[in-house]
Design a protein around this motif. Structure first.
Motif, PDB file in Angstrom:
ATOM      1  N   GLU A   1      34.696  29.404  38.974  1.00 43.56           N
ATOM      2  CA  GLU A   1      34.907  30.885  38.396  1.00 43.56           C
ATOM      3  C   GLU A   1      36.075  31.718  39.569  1.00 43.56           C
ATOM      4  O   GLU A   1      36.412  32.744  38.813  1.00 43.56           O
ATOM      5  CB  GLU A   1      33.171  31.487  39.859  1.00 43.56           C
ATOM      6  CG  GLU A   1      32.512  30.755  38.268  1.00 43.56           C
ATOM      7  CD  GLU A   1      30.339  31.769  38.822  1.00 43.56           C
ATOM      8  OE1 GLU A   1      29.965  30.939  37.967  1.00 43.56           O
ATOM      9  OE2 GLU A   1      30.521  31.960  39.621  1.00 43.56           O
ATOM     10  N   SER A   2      36.308  31.034  40.641  1.00 42.92           N
ATOM     11  CA  SER A   2      37.086  31.423  41.682  1.00 42.92           C
ATOM     12  C   SER A   2      39.076  31.801  40.757  1.00 42.92           C
ATOM     13  O   SER A   2      39.785  32.305  40.705  1.00 42.92           O
ATOM     14  CB  SER A   2      37.828  31.173  42.549  1.00 42.92           C
ATOM     15  OG  SER A   2      38.634  31.566  43.980  1.00 42.92           O
TER      16      SER A   2
ATOM     17  N   GLU B   1      35.540  34.643  30.920  1.00 43.60           N
ATOM     18  CA  GLU B   1      34.107  36.058  31.478  1.00 43.60           C
ATOM     19  C   GLU B   1      34.241  36.348  32.724  1.00 43.60           C
ATOM     20  O   GLU B   1      34.408  38.026  33.385  1.00 43.60           O
ATOM     21  CB  GLU B   1      33.315  35.811  31.721  1.00 43.60           C
ATOM     22  CG  GLU B   1      31.784  35.247  30.311  1.00 43.60           C
ATOM     23  CD  GLU B   1      30.928  34.266  30.599  1.00 43.60           C
ATOM     24  OE1 GLU B   1      29.998  34.580  31.304  1.00 43.60           O
ATOM     25  OE2 GLU B   1      29.946  34.067  29.650  1.00 43.60           O
ATOM     26  N   PHE B   2      35.899  35.845  33.588  1.00 45.51           N
ATOM     27  CA  PHE B   2      36.178  36.071  35.106  1.00 45.51           C
ATOM     28  C   PHE B   2      37.312  36.232  35.211  1.00 45.51           C
ATOM     29  O   PHE B   2      38.033  37.104  36.376  1.00 45.51           O
ATOM     30  CB  PHE B   2      36.059  34.830  36.114  1.00 45.51           C
ATOM     31  CG  PHE B   2      34.467  33.999  36.289  1.00 45.51           C
ATOM     32  CD1 PHE B   2      33.345  34.775  37.674  1.00 45.51           C
ATOM     33  CD2 PHE B   2      33.731  33.652  35.137  1.00 45.51           C
ATOM     34  CE1 PHE B   2      32.186  34.544  37.633  1.00 45.51           C
ATOM     35  CE2 PHE B   2      31.982  33.055  34.843  1.00 45.51           C
ATOM     36  CZ  PHE B   2      31.690  33.435  37.112  1.00 45.51           C
TER      37      PHE B   2
ATOM     38  N   THR C   1      42.060  34.185  41.685  1.00 43.26           N
ATOM     39  CA  THR C   1      41.947  33.837  43.147  1.00 43.26           C
ATOM     40  C   THR C   1      42.471  32.577  43.455  1.00 43.26           C
ATOM     41  O   THR C   1      41.249  31.680  43.273  1.00 43.26           O
ATOM     42  CB  THR C   1      40.847  34.916  43.406  1.00 43.26           C
ATOM     43  OG1 THR C   1      40.188  35.683  42.569  1.00 43.26           O
ATOM     44  CG2 THR C   1      40.076  34.446  45.109  1.00 43.26           C
ATOM     45  N   PRO C   2      43.049  32.682  44.948  1.00 52.77           N
ATOM     46  CA  PRO C   2      43.720  31.103  45.070  1.00 52.77           C
ATOM     47  C   PRO C   2      41.985  30.269  46.010  1.00 52.77           C
ATOM     48  O   PRO C   2      41.069  30.936  46.321  1.00 52.77           O
ATOM     49  CB  PRO C   2      44.478  31.737  45.964  1.00 52.77           C
ATOM     50  CG  PRO C   2      44.357  32.633  46.710  1.00 52.77           C
ATOM     51  CD  PRO C   2      44.319  33.455  45.572  1.00 52.77           C
ATOM     52  N   VAL C   3      42.329  29.235  45.889  1.00 50.74           N
ATOM     53  CA  VAL C   3      40.836  28.871  45.915  1.00 50.74           C
ATOM     54  C   VAL C   3      41.114  27.691  47.426  1.00 50.74           C
ATOM     55  O   VAL C   3      42.375  26.628  47.688  1.00 50.74           O
ATOM     56  CB  VAL C   3      40.026  27.659  45.418  1.00 50.74           C
ATOM     57  CG1 VAL C   3      38.999  26.821  45.766  1.00 50.74           C
ATOM     58  CG2 VAL C   3      39.783  28.439  44.279  1.00 50.74           C
ATOM     59  N   VAL C   4      40.518  27.952  48.434  1.00 48.34           N
ATOM     60  CA  VAL C   4      40.364  26.874  49.624  1.00 48.34           C
ATOM     61  C   VAL C   4      39.388  26.237  49.852  1.00 48.34           C
ATOM     62  O   VAL C   4      38.533  26.414  49.801  1.00 48.34           O
ATOM     63  CB  VAL C   4      40.772  27.569  50.809  1.00 48.34           C
ATOM     64  CG1 VAL C   4      41.034  26.845  52.529  1.00 48.34           C
ATOM     65  CG2 VAL C   4      42.176  28.616  50.986  1.00 48.34           C
TER      66      VAL C   4
ATOM     67  N   ALA D   1      41.261  35.579  48.446  1.00 45.46           N
ATOM     68  CA  ALA D   1      41.567  34.134  49.096  1.00 45.46           C
ATOM     69  C   ALA D   1      40.068  33.908  49.062  1.00 45.46           C
ATOM     70  O   ALA D   1      38.759  34.738  49.027  1.00 45.46           O
ATOM     71  CB  ALA D   1      41.363  33.290  49.778  1.00 45.46           C
ATOM     72  N   CYS D   2      39.375  32.670  47.797  1.00 43.25           N
ATOM     73  CA  CYS D   2      37.726  32.533  48.569  1.00 43.25           C
ATOM     74  C   CYS D   2      37.958  30.853  48.483  1.00 43.25           C
ATOM     75  O   CYS D   2      38.486  29.802  48.712  1.00 43.25           O
ATOM     76  CB  CYS D   2      37.570  32.580  47.163  1.00 43.25           C
ATOM     77  SG  CYS D   2      36.399  31.568  46.559  1.00 43.25           S
TER      78      CYS D   2
END
Length: 391
Positions: A303-304, A185-186, A309-312, A287-288
């Motif tokens: 979801e990220s 979905e993402f 999308t890279p997660v911090v 970035a998220c």
């Protein structure tokens, strides 16, 4: 198996991650061949509808300004609805969060139906302590639910520790089952033209980095630490914008803080977003950031990860269990603006590193955290609860 899932929020009513969790779990249980009735609240929605195979029944409790009082009215309405549907038809009653624990406990004692309670967070963790009489009552209700349930589900080992050490809950009674995601979905398609048009409409220029936050604007989410960290990040990356998708009682304070720090023109408050718009936010962000000071799990991280999308993320709670530092994301110290700025620089400045963690994160989203896998684990807990009631 016929299951009653009792929750105070369910899609399209969304306050936090609970609605996402209950929807994903319910639909996966149906795909596994079970019958699922969701009993929830919905003042302006149909009393009944079928959504993706799930029977959704809604009640309209008496309203009240005090949340604790309203929760009591709600629990009464939910229990009455289950009774009207025929409680004897259910194999198990699965309640979510403290507001519904009264329902599960009452039904367990009056009808001998197995009662499973999911704990998504605790009052002590959400509020940083017990700070009022209402807060004490909620904490006690959480303890009561953990005592009364035949089986408990915690969304992370961190929450299991809170229950076992804070409430003296037997270790073997608490089952850790993570939240899930439907990664497809993402993991949406989109070209550069669509990406830049979408970002321009937000106020992000083509030459700017887009840093994303998704979540409520409340104490436990740590957004003020993100804004302070973003201000430091701007020193090395002045062509950047922080996009905040969420709402909450701290919004005015956060907007004021951004202007005081001199970056108010670089921070965009969108309000609450979901659906396709939210999926595009994830997809087109650089970035998220999840800067929580308390986070039982963190569905936003999944979801990220699924979106690529890279997660911090803060090294707290369930986030510590999801994020493998510099493998599928970057961990930073909670409440530490310098650490957040460092984490952002780490993923923005090194393209090869960014691609590496994105690839690993997406693989984890597809293989470890699918709702179908979570549903199968949950069914095993239901079976244990059923066996307990037979003894």
């Amino acid at each position: 198996m016929k299951v009653s899932i009792v929750t105070w929020e369910y899609h399209p009513v969304m306050v936090g991650g609970l609605a996402v969790h209950c929807k994903g779990l319910s639909e996966a249980l149906v795909r596994a061949g079970n019958e699922v009735d969701v009993i929830t609240v919905g003042y302006d929605l149909p009393e009944y509808e079928e959504i993706n195979g799930v029977n959704v029944y809604r009640v309209k409790p008496i309203s009240h300004n005090n949340f604790l009082t309203w929760a009591m009215f709600m629990a009464s309405s939910l229990e009455k609805k289950i009774g009207s549907l025929g409680v004897e038809n259910y194999d198990v009653i699965h309640c979510h969060d403290w507001m519904t624990s009264f329902v599960g406990s009452n039904i367990k004692h009056t009808t001998k139906k197995p009662y499973v309670q999911s704990i998504h967070s605790t009052e002590r963790g959400r509020c940083g302590g017990i700070n009022s009489e209402d807060s004490r009552a909620i904490n006690d209700a959480e303890w009561w639910g953990s005592y009364e349930a035949n089986q408990l589900i915690a969304v992370s080992h961190s929450i299991k520790d809170e229950l076992c050490f804070g409430f003296n809950t037997p270790w073997e009674k608490v089952n850790v089952i993570y939240n899930g995601v439907n990664p497809w979905e993402f993991d949406i398609n989109g070209d550069d033209n669509e990406k830049y048009n979408f970002r321009r409409n937000l106020g992000v220029n083509d030459n700017e980095n887009m840093i994303l936050y998704v979540g409520r604007l409340v104490y436990q989410k740590g957004v003020e630490h993100l804004i302070r960290g973003f201000q430091k990040f701007l020193i090395g990356h002045p062509n950047s914008k922080l996009v905040i998708a969420g709402e909450g009682h701290m919004q005015g304070h956060l907007e004021h803080l951004a202007w005081v720090l001199g970056c108010g023109d670089r921070v965009i408050f969108l309000g609450f977003k979901n659906g396709n718009f939210l999926k595009k936010l994830y997809k087109y962000a650089d970035a998220c950031v999840i800067p929580s000071v308390y986070e039982p799990f963190g569905i936003v991280a999944l979801e990220s990860m699924a979106a690529g999308t890279p997660v911090v993320a803060s090294d707290v709670g369930g986030l510590s269990e999801i994020i493998n530092h510099e493998y599928n994301g970057v961990k930073v110290y909670p409440r530490d603006a310098d650490s957040i700025a460092w984490g952002l620089d780490r993923v923005i400045s090194d393209w090869g590193f960014k691609e590496w963690i994105v690839k690993n994160a997406k693989h984890d989203a597809y293989t470890k955290y699918s709702w179908d896998a979570i549903a199968n684990q949950t069914i095993q807990v239901y079976k244990r609860a059923i066996e307990m009631m037979k003894q």
